[in-house]
Design a protein around this motif. Sequence first.
Motif, PDB file in Angstrom:
ATOM      1  N   SER A 254       0.827  -1.201   0.000  1.00  0.00           N
ATOM      2  CA  SER A 254       0.000   0.000   0.000  1.00  0.00           C
ATOM      3  C   SER A 254       0.865   1.256   0.000  1.00  0.00           C
ATOM      4  CB  SER A 254      -0.921   0.012   1.221  1.00  0.00           C
ATOM      5  OG  SER A 254      -0.164  -0.015   2.421  1.00  0.00           O
ATOM      6  N   ALA A 255       2.138   1.092   0.364  1.00  0.00           N
ATOM      7  CA  ALA A 255       3.051   2.228   0.429  1.00  0.00           C
ATOM      8  C   ALA A 255       4.478   1.737   0.255  1.00  0.00           C
ATOM      9  CB  ALA A 255       2.903   2.967   1.761  1.00  0.00           C
ATOM     10  N   VAL A 256       5.332   2.634  -0.208  1.00  0.00           N
ATOM     11  CA  VAL A 256       6.767   2.353  -0.294  1.00  0.00           C
ATOM     12  C   VAL A 256       7.512   3.423   0.487  1.00  0.00           C
ATOM     13  CG1 VAL A 256       6.749   1.090  -2.467  1.00  0.00           C
ATOM     14  CG2 VAL A 256       6.868   3.586  -2.498  1.00  0.00           C
ATOM     15  N   PHE A 257       8.796   3.135   0.769  1.00  0.00           N
ATOM     16  CA  PHE A 257       9.557   3.987   1.665  1.00  0.00           C
ATOM     17  C   PHE A 257      10.949   4.249   1.085  1.00  0.00           C
ATOM     18  CE2 PHE A 257       6.544   1.416   3.956  1.00  0.00           C
ATOM     19  CZ  PHE A 257       5.910   2.321   4.783  1.00  0.00           C
ATOM     20  N   ALA A 258      11.486   5.394   1.428  1.00  0.00           N
ATOM     21  CA  ALA A 258      12.852   5.735   1.042  1.00  0.00           C
ATOM     22  C   ALA A 258      13.473   6.551   2.163  1.00  0.00           C
ATOM     23  CB  ALA A 258      12.883   6.514  -0.272  1.00  0.00           C
TER      24      ALA A 258
ATOM     25  N   LYS B 290      13.249  10.696   5.955  1.00  0.00           N
ATOM     26  CA  LYS B 290      12.530   9.500   5.505  1.00  0.00           C
ATOM     27  C   LYS B 290      11.294   9.902   4.716  1.00  0.00           C
ATOM     28  CE  LYS B 290      13.936   6.914   9.635  1.00  0.00           C
ATOM     29  NZ  LYS B 290      13.473   6.129  10.797  1.00  0.00           N
ATOM     30  N   MET B 291      10.921   9.045   3.795  1.00  0.00           N
ATOM     31  CA  MET B 291       9.772   9.287   2.930  1.00  0.00           C
ATOM     32  C   MET B 291       8.837   8.098   2.951  1.00  0.00           C
ATOM     33  SD  MET B 291       9.771   9.258  -1.238  1.00  0.00           S
ATOM     34  CE  MET B 291       9.453   7.478  -1.336  1.00  0.00           C
ATOM     35  N   VAL B 292       7.526   8.358   2.955  1.00  0.00           N
ATOM     36  CA  VAL B 292       6.527   7.328   2.698  1.00  0.00           C
ATOM     37  C   VAL B 292       5.699   7.804   1.513  1.00  0.00           C
ATOM     38  CG1 VAL B 292       5.001   8.308   4.476  1.00  0.00           C
ATOM     39  CG2 VAL B 292       4.586   5.998   3.609  1.00  0.00           C
ATOM     40  N   ARG B 293       5.453   6.906   0.568  1.00  0.00           N
ATOM     41  CA  ARG B 293       4.753   7.260  -0.677  1.00  0.00           C
ATOM     42  C   ARG B 293       3.674   6.226  -0.943  1.00  0.00           C
ATOM     43  NH1 ARG B 293       2.783   8.207  -5.570  1.00  0.00           N
ATOM     44  NH2 ARG B 293       4.006   9.439  -7.048  1.00  0.00           N
TER      45      ARG B 293
ATOM     46  N   SER C 147       0.003   5.604  -3.523  1.00  0.00           N
ATOM     47  CA  SER C 147      -0.317   5.913  -4.915  1.00  0.00           C
ATOM     48  C   SER C 147      -0.699   7.374  -5.100  1.00  0.00           C
ATOM     49  CB  SER C 147      -1.444   5.007  -5.414  1.00  0.00           C
ATOM     50  OG  SER C 147      -2.599   5.165  -4.613  1.00  0.00           O
ATOM     51  N   ARG C 148      -1.143   8.027  -4.029  1.00  0.00           N
ATOM     52  CA  ARG C 148      -1.546   9.430  -4.140  1.00  0.00           C
ATOM     53  C   ARG C 148      -0.707  10.386  -3.324  1.00  0.00           C
ATOM     54  NH1 ARG C 148      -7.592  12.069  -2.854  1.00  0.00           N
ATOM     55  NH2 ARG C 148      -6.916  14.255  -3.080  1.00  0.00           N
ATOM     56  N   TRP C 149      -0.323   9.998  -2.122  1.00  0.00           N
ATOM     57  CA  TRP C 149       0.283  10.941  -1.188  1.00  0.00           C
ATOM     58  C   TRP C 149       1.761  10.653  -0.960  1.00  0.00           C
ATOM     59  CZ3 TRP C 149      -2.710  14.961   0.055  1.00  0.00           C
ATOM     60  CH2 TRP C 149      -4.103  14.805  -0.009  1.00  0.00           C
ATOM     61  N   LYS C 150       2.507  11.715  -0.684  1.00  0.00           N
ATOM     62  CA  LYS C 150       3.897  11.573  -0.241  1.00  0.00           C
ATOM     63  C   LYS C 150       4.102  12.455   0.988  1.00  0.00           C
ATOM     64  CE  LYS C 150       7.630  11.519  -2.816  1.00  0.00           C
ATOM     65  NZ  LYS C 150       8.730  11.935  -3.708  1.00  0.00           N
ATOM     66  N   TYR C 151       4.772  11.859   1.989  1.00  0.00           N
ATOM     67  CA  TYR C 151       5.115  12.594   3.202  1.00  0.00           C
ATOM     68  C   TYR C 151       6.597  12.382   3.474  1.00  0.00           C
ATOM     69  CZ  TYR C 151       5.446  13.817   8.148  1.00  0.00           C
ATOM     70  OH  TYR C 151       5.827  14.368   9.347  1.00  0.00           O
TER      71      TYR C 151
ATOM     72  N   ASP D 221      -1.939  10.246   9.288  1.00  0.00           N
ATOM     73  CA  ASP D 221      -1.941   8.894   8.713  1.00  0.00           C
ATOM     74  C   ASP D 221      -0.575   8.533   8.134  1.00  0.00           C
ATOM     75  OD1 ASP D 221      -4.601   8.585   9.361  1.00  0.00           O
ATOM     76  OD2 ASP D 221      -5.352   9.073   7.352  1.00  0.00           O
ATOM     77  N   MET D 222       0.035   9.473   7.431  1.00  0.00           N
ATOM     78  CA  MET D 222       1.331   9.195   6.800  1.00  0.00           C
ATOM     79  C   MET D 222       2.429   9.059   7.855  1.00  0.00           C
ATOM     80  SD  MET D 222       0.525   8.986   3.603  1.00  0.00           S
ATOM     81  CE  MET D 222       1.922   9.260   2.516  1.00  0.00           C
ATOM     82  N   ARG D 223       2.368   9.859   8.897  1.00  0.00           N
ATOM     83  CA  ARG D 223       3.333   9.702   9.978  1.00  0.00           C
ATOM     84  C   ARG D 223       3.219   8.339  10.628  1.00  0.00           C
ATOM     85  NH1 ARG D 223       2.969  15.525  13.202  1.00  0.00           N
ATOM     86  NH2 ARG D 223       4.485  16.647  11.908  1.00  0.00           N
ATOM     87  N   ARG D 224       1.984   7.864  10.762  1.00  0.00           N
ATOM     88  CA  ARG D 224       1.772   6.547  11.360  1.00  0.00           C
ATOM     89  C   ARG D 224       2.391   5.448  10.479  1.00  0.00           C
ATOM     90  NH1 ARG D 224      -3.220   6.956  11.668  1.00  0.00           N
ATOM     91  NH2 ARG D 224      -3.227   8.013  13.688  1.00  0.00           N
ATOM     92  N   LEU D 225       2.202   5.560   9.161  1.00  0.00           N
ATOM     93  CA  LEU D 225       2.814   4.601   8.244  1.00  0.00           C
ATOM     94  C   LEU D 225       4.333   4.623   8.367  1.00  0.00           C
ATOM     95  CD1 LEU D 225       0.707   5.106   4.964  1.00  0.00           C
ATOM     96  CD2 LEU D 225       0.781   3.045   6.386  1.00  0.00           C
ATOM     97  N   LEU D 226       4.901   5.825   8.431  1.00  0.00           N
ATOM     98  CA  LEU D 226       6.347   5.955   8.525  1.00  0.00           C
ATOM     99  C   LEU D 226       6.873   5.404   9.843  1.00  0.00           C
ATOM    100  CD1 LEU D 226       8.485   7.088   6.628  1.00  0.00           C
ATOM    101  CD2 LEU D 226       8.286   9.281   7.790  1.00  0.00           C
ATOM    102  N   LEU D 227       6.152   5.653  10.909  1.00  0.00           N
ATOM    103  CA  LEU D 227       6.566   5.150  12.212  1.00  0.00           C
ATOM    104  C   LEU D 227       6.471   3.628  12.268  1.00  0.00           C
ATOM    105  CD1 LEU D 227       7.489   5.762  15.080  1.00  0.00           C
ATOM    106  CD2 LEU D 227       5.089   6.026  15.728  1.00  0.00           C
ATOM    107  N   ASP D 228       5.385   3.067  11.733  1.00  0.00           N
ATOM    108  CA  ASP D 228       5.250   1.608  11.711  1.00  0.00           C
ATOM    109  C   ASP D 228       6.393   0.971  10.934  1.00  0.00           C
ATOM    110  OD1 ASP D 228       2.962   1.706  13.210  1.00  0.00           O
ATOM    111  OD2 ASP D 228       1.580   1.444  11.528  1.00  0.00           O
ATOM    112  N   TRP D 229       6.722   1.564   9.784  1.00  0.00           N
ATOM    113  CA  TRP D 229       7.826   1.040   8.967  1.00  0.00           C
ATOM    114  C   TRP D 229       9.135   1.091   9.743  1.00  0.00           C
ATOM    115  CZ3 TRP D 229      11.710   4.348   6.555  1.00  0.00           C
ATOM    116  CH2 TRP D 229      12.572   3.659   5.699  1.00  0.00           C
ATOM    117  N   SER D 230       9.390   2.209  10.407  1.00  0.00           N
ATOM    118  CA  SER D 230      10.634   2.348  11.154  1.00  0.00           C
ATOM    119  C   SER D 230      10.720   1.325  12.290  1.00  0.00           C
ATOM    120  CB  SER D 230      10.742   3.770  11.719  1.00  0.00           C
ATOM    121  OG  SER D 230      10.753   4.734  10.691  1.00  0.00           O
TER     122      SER D 230
END
Length: 484
Positions: A356-360, A399-402, A404-408, A444-453
Amino acid sequence: MIMADQLKATALPQYGNPDVLTPSLDRLADRAVRYDLAFTPHPLCTPSRVSLWTGAYPHNHGVRTNELTAPVDRDNYLRAFHRAGYSLALLGKNHCFGADDLGLFDVYKDFSHTGRTDGGDERDRRFLRWMADADYSQLWETRTAPLAAEDCPAARVTEESCRFIESAVEPFLLWMSLPEPHEPYHAPEPFASMYDPDEVQLPDWTGTEGIDEPVRQRLYRELCGFADIDDRSLREAVAMYYAMISFVDSCVGRVLDALERFDRHRDTIVVFVSDHGDFGGERGLMVKCNSLVDALTRIPLLVSVPGAAGAGTVVNDPVSLIDVMPTLAHLAGVEAIEQSRGRNLPGLELATQPRSAVFAEYGAGATPMSYSAGVEAAGAMPATLRPLLRAAEAEGRPKMVRTSRWKYIYDPLDPVDELFDLAADPHELRNLAADPDFSHIVADMRRLLLDWSINTEDAFPVPLYFDASDLAPTSDAHFAPFGA
């Protein structure tokens, strides 16, 4: 696996740019699955390449600068294919493996941006002599190579690759690693004259006067002289970048022809990919820096599997460069490596859970730095300023979370967070992070980034290739925390 160096997805017609001619990639795309939202986990050569071959993020394998190589104490897919009995070749740019892993290749010939690293034959030496004499005073400067196309590195890599395809014992894995379209920007004829700078369509960019530009990007713009680049110079750079892409495309065509000529096209998987992108004129910039914009993180990815369904289709789910080698291993019946975090690419009839998201990410956790306002724009970076860029590349951990629509983008060293709606703003010109109407998206995007980290980061220290205490100022430049 054909890898271009520093090729952003949106420079290609397959990804929406009608101005560039790539008939060979058109041909490959007709029989491949095209991944419309493929991203590198790190927009710098070596970290991205090590991520490709380990199926892991830079914070897992520890390679976060160009001066390190794949760790010897961590498994990778080169070793997995070697254990499975594959004939292995690396032809072209390495920027990944150290001596131990390079010894696993049955054929290895290194061609960098300046030519064959071991001298090669007379054609290679001619190119090396020309590059030694070419004075690139600015990062965006262009040249027409005064040599036959077949004497330039991309063509030499292709020649060696076709020779390997003809003679390799099956099964084989060839990494054809082209050193273009990376700077310095140059191409031989007839490619150098293919694109008229006056007809180049530059991406929309309103200027740099806004205070919202991230510090890391503003530093790059000012130190490298892009704050003063004129419209003509930028157009010439983009035109030559396009010329290099068409040169790369011609190399792809030669390899596809070789596979058919030697009757190996029916059972050979072909992948075309890039390690990362190039600004390519966006934001009035060329080359790359420690930014996480789509121009640098979004990459082309075409995967052609003979006989598989899905030829000519497009996958719109986000995918990562770390997914490529696990997918190829699965298709080839090669055992996956234990520490890989990649997953099978969708669209190839493989069991997988789409992302659902990718990270860099960027940086190595090094000391925050700044510079004095008295430092002048430097163009090609005199030695006195190189430590600044080195420190800027290693500082912090943005850090980036992307999706299909949003980037943070979150950078703990920068007071400006970034949120972009890529559906409405594909060039990332309107930062929505501070807009209260989008606070729920930021959350929401911060939560995705935190979960990934939390779920992926290892507890190993990240190595630097230099001692930060050695970076004593050698000019008006000085190192200090942001705002000091």
